[in-house]
Design a protein around this motif. Structure first.
Motif, PDB file in Angstrom:
ATOM      1  N   TRP A   8       0.797  -1.229   0.000  1.00  0.00           N
ATOM      2  CA  TRP A   8       0.000   0.000   0.000  1.00  0.00           C
ATOM      3  C   TRP A   8       0.828   1.277   0.000  1.00  0.00           C
ATOM      4  N   PRO A   9       1.996   1.332   0.643  1.00  0.00           N
ATOM      5  CA  PRO A   9       2.733   2.601   0.598  1.00  0.00           C
ATOM      6  C   PRO A   9       3.073   3.050  -0.823  1.00  0.00           C
ATOM      7  N   LEU A  12       0.033   4.821  -2.223  1.00  0.00           N
ATOM      8  CA  LEU A  12      -0.122   6.151  -1.633  1.00  0.00           C
ATOM      9  C   LEU A  12       0.879   7.122  -2.249  1.00  0.00           C
ATOM     10  N   ILE A  13       2.115   6.695  -2.352  1.00  0.00           N
ATOM     11  CA  ILE A  13       3.150   7.547  -2.954  1.00  0.00           C
ATOM     12  C   ILE A  13       2.789   7.866  -4.401  1.00  0.00           C
ATOM     13  N   ARG A  58      -5.748   1.440   2.486  1.00  0.00           N
ATOM     14  CA  ARG A  58      -4.673   0.522   2.823  1.00  0.00           C
ATOM     15  C   ARG A  58      -5.084  -0.941   2.620  1.00  0.00           C
TER      16      ARG A  58
END
Length: 123
Positions: A8-9, A12-13, A58
């Protein structure tokens, strides 16, 4: 196939970077320095974060619906509300262009990711 919850990061990025690119491209199109893009981008970046929280992105960051759609619409709505509250422009043409471009960016890469995953599974 959905993205692994541990990835998930990256999503988001990607959302944040795509919004920053949208702002830089817009400033460049209006012959303004793209280096001041943060001034244009910050309301939309807040909108991305609000969307992530609202939809709990997420859990399924790669999903077009509801994740991608909620993040896209939150980015637009929150971004425009913050621009309006801070005296920045919200002309109808800008609203329509930002809605289209942000939709293309925030939904487009999720769709491409989904198609690639589907193609890999169906080899």
């Amino acid at each position: 196939m959905a993205a692994s919850p541990t990835r998930w990061p990256g999503y988001l990025i990607a959302d944040l970077v795509l919004v920053a690119i949208f702002a830089a491209l817009g400033r460049n199109a209006h012959e303004q320095s793209p280096w001041g893009a943060l001034e244009t981008a910050w309301p939309f970046l807040v909108g991305v974060l609000v969307g992530w929280v609202v939809v709990r992105a997420r859990r399924r960051p790669a999903a077009l619906f509801p994740t991608g759609v909620v993040i896209w619409l939150s980015t637009e709505i929150v971004g425009m509300l913050l621009r309006m509250l801070t005296g920045q422009g919200t002309a109808l043409a800008f609203v329509l262009v930002s809605l289209a471009v942000l939709g293309l960016f925030l939904l487009g890469y999720r769709l491409i990711s989904r198609l690639i995953s589907w193609a890999r599974l169906n080899r």
